[in-house]
Design a protein around this motif. Sequence first.
Motif, PDB file in Angstrom:
ATOM      1  N   GLY A   1     -40.211 -17.055 -31.286  1.00 21.74           N
ATOM      2  CA  GLY A   1     -41.415 -17.397 -32.072  1.00 21.74           C
ATOM      3  C   GLY A   1     -42.349 -16.471 -32.119  1.00 21.74           C
ATOM      4  O   GLY A   1     -43.520 -16.685 -32.637  1.00 21.74           O
TER       5      GLY A   1
ATOM      6  N   ILE B   1     -43.451 -14.667 -35.181  1.00 20.02           N
ATOM      7  CA  ILE B   1     -44.205 -15.576 -36.279  1.00 20.02           C
ATOM      8  C   ILE B   1     -45.920 -15.450 -35.810  1.00 20.02           C
ATOM      9  O   ILE B   1     -46.632 -15.252 -36.620  1.00 20.02           O
ATOM     10  CB  ILE B   1     -43.806 -17.056 -36.279  1.00 20.02           C
TER      11      ILE B   1
ATOM     12  N   CYS C   1     -47.242 -21.375 -42.284  1.00 20.85           N
ATOM     13  CA  CYS C   1     -46.015 -22.026 -42.895  1.00 20.85           C
ATOM     14  C   CYS C   1     -45.450 -20.499 -43.537  1.00 20.85           C
ATOM     15  O   CYS C   1     -44.090 -20.707 -43.529  1.00 20.85           O
ATOM     16  CB  CYS C   1     -46.272 -23.201 -43.840  1.00 20.85           C
TER      17      CYS C   1
ATOM     18  N   TRP D   1     -43.829 -18.571 -41.149  1.00 21.34           N
ATOM     19  CA  TRP D   1     -42.596 -18.857 -40.428  1.00 21.34           C
ATOM     20  C   TRP D   1     -41.453 -18.828 -41.506  1.00 21.34           C
ATOM     21  O   TRP D   1     -40.445 -18.330 -41.309  1.00 21.34           O
ATOM     22  CB  TRP D   1     -42.813 -20.605 -40.239  1.00 21.34           C
ATOM     23  N   VAL D   2     -41.590 -19.086 -42.880  1.00 24.20           N
ATOM     24  CA  VAL D   2     -40.732 -18.988 -43.821  1.00 24.20           C
ATOM     25  C   VAL D   2     -40.208 -17.486 -43.902  1.00 24.20           C
ATOM     26  O   VAL D   2     -39.127 -17.262 -44.091  1.00 24.20           O
ATOM     27  CB  VAL D   2     -41.396 -19.277 -45.142  1.00 24.20           C
TER      28      VAL D   2
ATOM     29  N   MET E   1     -40.662 -14.959 -41.768  1.00 19.81           N
ATOM     30  CA  MET E   1     -39.814 -14.407 -40.456  1.00 19.81           C
ATOM     31  C   MET E   1     -38.772 -15.142 -40.282  1.00 19.81           C
ATOM     32  O   MET E   1     -37.623 -14.574 -39.412  1.00 19.81           O
ATOM     33  CB  MET E   1     -40.882 -14.600 -39.450  1.00 19.81           C
ATOM     34  N   SER E   2     -38.366 -16.394 -40.615  1.00 28.41           N
ATOM     35  CA  SER E   2     -37.195 -17.112 -40.514  1.00 28.41           C
ATOM     36  C   SER E   2     -35.998 -16.568 -41.704  1.00 28.41           C
ATOM     37  O   SER E   2     -34.783 -16.438 -41.335  1.00 28.41           O
ATOM     38  CB  SER E   2     -37.427 -18.703 -40.648  1.00 28.41           C
ATOM     39  N   CYS E   3     -36.488 -16.409 -43.104  1.00 30.49           N
ATOM     40  CA  CYS E   3     -35.566 -15.979 -43.787  1.00 30.49           C
ATOM     41  C   CYS E   3     -35.319 -14.640 -44.161  1.00 30.49           C
ATOM     42  O   CYS E   3     -34.359 -14.132 -44.739  1.00 30.49           O
ATOM     43  CB  CYS E   3     -35.925 -16.994 -45.354  1.00 30.49           C
TER      44      CYS E   3
ATOM     45  N   ALA F   1     -36.560 -11.859 -42.220  1.00 28.89           N
ATOM     46  CA  ALA F   1     -37.175 -11.302 -40.769  1.00 28.89           C
ATOM     47  C   ALA F   1     -37.245  -9.737 -40.923  1.00 28.89           C
ATOM     48  O   ALA F   1     -38.303  -9.088 -40.655  1.00 28.89           O
ATOM     49  CB  ALA F   1     -36.158 -11.620 -39.776  1.00 28.89           C
TER      50      ALA F   1
END
Length: 109
Positions: free
Chosen positions: A64, A67, A84, A87-88, A90-92, A94
Amino acid sequence: ITNQPQVTVTSYTISSTTTDWSSDVCDCCQDCGICLCGTFLPCLLACKVSQDFGESCCLPCLPGSMIALRTGIRGKYNIEGSICCDWVVMSCLAPCGLCQMAREMKSRQ
């Protein structure tokens, strides 16, 4: 007593001017060196971005942390967005988000 205490009112104005990222998330080819490093050596690029931000090179190893680093960069440079959205990205996306952070740090230094 010849003088009465006076009430002093002080007003402060907080500047909330926000900016955008210097490049878009999908502008990876804007800087070919960063793009190649982000594609083939993302760990090395993450360490560089972390160090440029003033954090430890080991920060990207923590879950984490990227993020949090992205949120920190946004806060430092007053870039519009939210946790938010961070997060999106760096999650989808990166690698693209990492390259965007590297380009931002490079343009601000």
